[in-house]
Design a protein around this motif. Structure first.
Motif, short mmCIF file in Angstrom:
data_model
loop_
_atom_site.label_atom_id
_atom_site.label_comp_id
_atom_site.label_asym_id
_atom_site.label_seq_id
_atom_site.Cartn_x
_atom_site.Cartn_y
_atom_site.Cartn_z
N ARG A 9 0.75 -1.07 0.01
CA ARG A 9 -0.08 0.03 0.08
C ARG A 9 0.89 1.22 0.25
O ARG A 9 0.38 2.24 0.35
CB ARG A 9 -0.81 0.00 1.32
N HIS A 230 -7.66 11.05 -1.55
CA HIS A 230 -7.67 10.01 -1.01
C HIS A 230 -8.32 8.74 -1.89
O HIS A 230 -7.86 7.63 -1.83
CB HIS A 230 -8.08 9.97 0.45
N ASN A 234 -6.29 5.57 -3.54
CA ASN A 234 -6.32 4.11 -3.55
C ASN A 234 -6.27 3.49 -4.63
O ASN A 234 -5.97 2.46 -4.95
CB ASN A 234 -8.19 3.93 -2.93
N ALA A 240 -3.79 -2.05 -5.45
CA ALA A 240 -4.96 -2.32 -6.33
C ALA A 240 -4.76 -2.40 -7.83
O ALA A 240 -5.59 -2.41 -8.63
CB ALA A 240 -5.06 -0.67 -6.59
#
Ligand code: NAD
Length: 259
Positions: A9, A230, A234, A240
């Motif tokens: 992440r 934000h 993501n 992702a």
């Protein structure tokens, strides 16, 4: 016991190009990505405004460099992409954010010019910048494209048909590119912001904003640009990697509220 979760992440060290980054959501996205450790190419029309955002980010300890880029200018797009790759030896993330609104109903005198300019900036420039960045995004191995659309691509407001049509086109373009790049390690997604406090909405009187939010938005307020950034973050995370071709409404519930 070893961890089950393996995907990262973190975008630390990634190189991100943000268009329209001198104001509003582009600026907030540039700041957030730099806060997360990315190298950010801040681009917009006005050199002094670009430099101001680069300074803000640098003063906050982030890595940023600025370029003047009119996304509708073919030569500038190509040279800025080349300069970014020369600066950081990579280009991993493209945020197609730059935008304008031209108001006018279909029978207004200057409709044709507004239609052409709107499509040039909002839609044609997005796909052309993807073309310019494509070899570098592919070389990244985890290329990420986020196109900024709008809830106007999911519904319609009277008097801005070029904007509505172009933003609907952004959603279609996103789906098409996601399919096309499916095996090339590049994901393509889009954000549909609702009503956000930015340069684009600054001329709307506060009482009109409040009334609109009270009637139409589940959260009953406009959002701040960071709240959209934000959502964008993501989509660009290495983790992702299986999310592509979709849109995310960041709209405080505007599109799901019936009454
Ligand atoms: P903003 O006006 O604060 O920022 C837009 C930026 O785009 C400005 O800095 C402007 O100089 C730049 N820009 C305009 N034309 C350009 C061009 N040809 N080349 C390069 N840069 C150019 O507005 P914002 O709301 O932050 O807009 C960002 C994106 O969000 C736009 O695509 C807009 O359509 C979209 N959007 C905004 C809202 C909202 O409520 N503010 C809602 C939905 C979608």
């Amino acid at each position: 016991m070893t961890r089950l979760s393996k995907l990262s992440r973190s975008i630390a060290g990634k190189v991100a190009l943000v268009t329209g980054a001198a104001s509003g959501m582009g600026r907030a996205t540039a700041h957030l990505f730099a806060d997360e450790g990315a190298h950010v190419a801040v681009t917009d029309l006005d050199q002094s405004k670009v430099e101001a955002v680069v300074k803000e980010i640098s003063d906050a300890g982030g890595s940023a460099c600025g370029w003047v880029l009119d996304v509708s200018n073919d030569a500038q797009r190509a040279s800025v992409v080349a300069a970014i790759v020369a600066r950081w030896n990579a280009l991993d993330i493209l945020i197609n954010n730059a935008g304008i609104v031209v108001e006018g109903e279909v029978n207004s005198a200057d409709f044709a010019a507004g239609w052409t300019r709107t499509f040039d900036v909002l839609l044609t420039a997005q796909v052309m910048l993807v073309r310019d960045c494509l070899p570098h995004l592919e070389a990244s191995g985890a290329g990420r494209i986020v196109n900024i659309a709008s809830t106007e691509g999911l519904g319609a407001t009277k008097g801005i048909s070029p904007y509505t049509a172009a933003k609907t086109g952004v959603i279609g373009l996103t789906r098409s590119l996601a399919v096309e790049f499916g095996t090339r390690g590049i994901t393509v997604n889009c954000i549909c912001p609702g009503p956000i406090n930015t340069g684009m909405t600054t001329n709307i009187p506060d009482d009109a904003k409040a009334e609109f939010a009270r009637r139409r938005v589940a959260l009953k307020r406009y959002a701040e640009p960071e709240e959209v950034a934000h959502g964008t973050l993501n989509f660009v995370l290495p983790a992702a990697q299986y999310i592509t071709g979709t849109h995310l409404a960041v709209d405080g519930g505007l599109t799901i509220k019936n009454a």
